[in-house]
Write a protein that holds these residues in place. Structure first.
Motif, short mmCIF file in Angstrom:
data_model
loop_
_atom_site.label_atom_id
_atom_site.label_comp_id
_atom_site.label_asym_id
_atom_site.label_seq_id
_atom_site.Cartn_x
_atom_site.Cartn_y
_atom_site.Cartn_z
N ILE A 3 0.83 -1.21 0.00
CA ILE A 3 0.00 0.00 0.00
C ILE A 3 0.86 1.25 0.00
CG2 ILE A 3 -1.69 1.31 1.34
CD1 ILE A 3 -2.79 -1.40 2.32
N ALA A 4 1.94 1.23 0.79
CA ALA A 4 2.83 2.39 0.87
C ALA A 4 3.48 2.67 -0.48
CB ALA A 4 3.89 2.17 1.93
N ALA A 5 3.88 1.60 -1.19
CA ALA A 5 4.49 1.78 -2.50
C ALA A 5 3.50 2.36 -3.50
CB ALA A 5 5.03 0.44 -3.01
N LEU A 6 2.25 1.90 -3.44
CA LEU A 6 1.22 2.46 -4.33
C LEU A 6 0.97 3.94 -4.03
CD1 LEU A 6 -1.44 -0.41 -4.54
CD2 LEU A 6 0.02 0.46 -6.39
N ILE A 7 0.90 4.27 -2.74
CA ILE A 7 0.67 5.66 -2.35
C ILE A 7 1.85 6.53 -2.81
CG2 ILE A 7 0.48 7.23 -0.39
CD1 ILE A 7 -1.07 5.04 1.06
N LEU A 8 3.08 6.02 -2.62
CA LEU A 8 4.26 6.77 -3.02
C LEU A 8 4.30 6.97 -4.53
CD1 LEU A 8 6.89 8.09 -2.10
CD2 LEU A 8 8.00 5.85 -2.30
N LEU A 9 3.98 5.92 -5.28
CA LEU A 9 3.97 6.02 -6.74
C LEU A 9 2.88 6.97 -7.21
CD1 LEU A 9 4.81 5.16 -9.57
CD2 LEU A 9 3.34 3.14 -9.32
N GLY A 10 1.64 6.74 -6.73
CA GLY A 10 0.54 7.59 -7.15
C GLY A 10 0.72 9.03 -6.72
N GLY A 11 1.21 9.23 -5.50
CA GLY A 11 1.42 10.58 -5.01
C GLY A 11 2.50 11.31 -5.79
N SER A 12 3.59 10.62 -6.11
CA SER A 12 4.69 11.26 -6.85
C SER A 12 4.25 11.64 -8.26
CB SER A 12 5.91 10.33 -6.89
OG SER A 12 6.41 10.07 -5.60
N VAL A 13 3.56 10.72 -8.94
CA VAL A 13 3.10 11.02 -10.30
C VAL A 13 2.05 12.12 -10.26
CG1 VAL A 13 1.92 10.08 -12.33
CG2 VAL A 13 3.67 8.72 -11.16
N GLY A 14 1.13 12.05 -9.29
CA GLY A 14 0.10 13.08 -9.18
C GLY A 14 0.68 14.46 -8.92
N LEU A 15 1.66 14.54 -8.02
CA LEU A 15 2.30 15.82 -7.75
C LEU A 15 3.11 16.31 -8.94
CD1 LEU A 15 3.46 15.27 -4.05
CD2 LEU A 15 1.64 16.79 -4.86
N LEU A 16 3.68 15.38 -9.68
CA LEU A 16 4.42 15.76 -10.90
C LEU A 16 3.48 16.39 -11.91
CD1 LEU A 16 7.13 15.64 -12.48
CD2 LEU A 16 6.35 13.42 -13.38
N LEU A 17 2.31 15.78 -12.11
CA LEU A 17 1.33 16.35 -13.04
C LEU A 17 0.84 17.70 -12.55
CD1 LEU A 17 -0.77 13.16 -13.88
CD2 LEU A 17 1.08 14.15 -15.21
N LEU A 18 0.61 17.82 -11.24
CA LEU A 18 0.17 19.09 -10.68
C LEU A 18 1.24 20.16 -10.84
CD1 LEU A 18 -2.01 20.62 -9.08
CD2 LEU A 18 -0.87 19.83 -6.98
N ARG A 19 2.49 19.76 -10.69
CA ARG A 19 3.59 20.71 -10.85
C ARG A 19 3.58 21.32 -12.26
NH1 ARG A 19 7.12 24.65 -10.32
NH2 ARG A 19 9.18 24.24 -11.18
N TYR A 20 3.33 20.51 -13.27
CA TYR A 20 3.38 21.04 -14.63
C TYR A 20 2.07 21.71 -15.05
CZ TYR A 20 8.05 19.49 -15.48
OH TYR A 20 9.41 19.36 -15.42
N ARG A 21 1.04 21.50 -14.30
CA ARG A 21 -0.17 22.30 -14.53
C ARG A 21 0.00 23.71 -13.98
NH1 ARG A 21 -5.25 18.22 -13.14
NH2 ARG A 21 -4.98 16.84 -14.95
N LYS A 22 0.85 23.85 -12.96
CA LYS A 22 1.02 25.15 -12.30
C LYS A 22 2.24 25.90 -12.79
CE LYS A 22 -2.49 24.48 -9.50
NZ LYS A 22 -3.73 25.30 -9.59
N VAL A 23 3.20 25.21 -13.41
CA VAL A 23 4.46 25.85 -13.78
C VAL A 23 4.21 26.93 -14.82
CG1 VAL A 23 5.05 24.26 -15.67
CG2 VAL A 23 6.86 25.39 -14.39
N ALA A 24 4.93 28.03 -14.70
CA ALA A 24 4.77 29.13 -15.66
C ALA A 24 5.32 28.73 -17.02
CB ALA A 24 5.50 30.37 -15.15
N ALA A 25 4.62 29.12 -18.06
CA ALA A 25 5.07 28.79 -19.41
C ALA A 25 4.90 29.99 -20.31
CB ALA A 25 4.25 27.62 -19.95
#
Length: 288
Positions: free
Chosen positions: A266-288
């Motif tokens: 469960i921890a590995a799934l949370i870590l994987l999903g959380g990291s990918v989710g935050l990565l996607l959120l980062r590029y939705r917010k990054v200035a372009a």
């Protein structure tokens, strides 16, 4: 009223009338370019030094394993042990390649060029993630396949031996895939936070190294439950616990996780999903 003096000059530019390949082609091209960049292909010699030095190290270990088996008939390390035993070279590879894939674009402010094409922000992040996963798979899986080929040629029981060896290879490749998915997500997320590659590399190494003493402290000072769960604090140890739960204990190399294998899953799934989710959120917010 002032006379109109502006004039449109035809200087001979021709409008593009060819096929427009669209979003899928842009994604594929970005993925292919990123995989090449991970290994320094198409770039100068300086960009190839560090990734290929690490590739040389992992290949050298594979050659030693093959030579030892061919001379002694014994297995120096299993396929799973090969993947887990090279944690530090993999960590260094991630620290070098992840900033190369994303930090350079942040520093050089090339993201507006990417996003002006039929390429969504999430497409960019997922293409970079897929490229880094592919690079880590190539780093670990290719030497494992070489070890498998060498092992098949040293066996004397023909196709039966080759099939049995393939059964041993499967968990090794599974372990490699799990490591690539989780560790690449963490590393790319950290690298996406800064445009300075040196800082990104240091932060990635820090995530993997600074959490190791935490595991040691919890293992010494905690009660039995805390000792069994202490390995969740470090991504590398977390992967060892996950692999032990999925593929079982190998050669008595048991990590003391007790009956908490599902927690590691469960921890590995949370870590994987959380990291990918935050990565996607980062590029939705990054200035372009």
């Amino acid at each position: 009223m002032a006379p109109q003096t502006s004039v449109i000059h035809d200087i001979g530019y021709q409008r593009y009338s060819g096929p427009r390949l669209g979003r899928w082609y842009a994604n594929r091209s970005l993925y292919e370019h990123s995989v090449r960049a991970a290994f320094g292909i198409g770039r100068g010699a300086k960009a190839k030094i560090f990734p290929w030095a690490i590739i040389g190290i992992v290949l050298l270990v594979a050659v030693v394993v093959i030579a030892f088996r061919s001379l002694s008939g014994e297995t120096l390390m299993s396929y799973r042990q090969y993947a887990s035993g090279l944690s530090y070279p993999v960590m260094l590879f991630l620290a070098i390649v992840a900033p190369e894939l994303v930090s350079r674009d942040l520093r050089d402010r090339t993201l507006p060029l990417y996003f002006s094409r039929p390429l969504a922000r999430t497409d960019y992040a997922l293409a970079k993630y897929a490229a880094l996963v592919t690079a880590v798979l190539g780093l670990l899986a290719v030497p494992q396949l070489l070890i498998y080929i060498g092992a098949v040629f040293t066996r004397t029981d023909g196709w039966h031996g080759a099939w049995k060896e393939l059964g041993d290879l499967g968990p090794g490749l599974g372990t490699t895939l799990l490591r690539a998915l989780v560790l690449a997500a963490i590393s790319l997320l950290v690298a996406s936070l800064t445009g300075r590659r040196a800082f990104a590399a240091a932060f990635i190494v820090g995530v993997f190294l600074i959490t190791s003493p935490i595991v040691g402290i919890l293992s010494v000072l905690g009660n039995d439950t805390i000792k069994n769960l202490a390995f969740l604090a470090n991504p590398m140890f977390l992967m060892l616990g996950l692999e032990q739960w999925i593929f079982g204990v190998e050669n008595n190399n048991r990590l003391p996780i007790g009956d908490y294998g599902p927690v590691y899953g469960i921890a590995a799934l949370i870590l994987l999903g959380g990291s990918v989710g935050l990565l996607l959120l980062r590029y939705r917010k990054v200035a372009a």
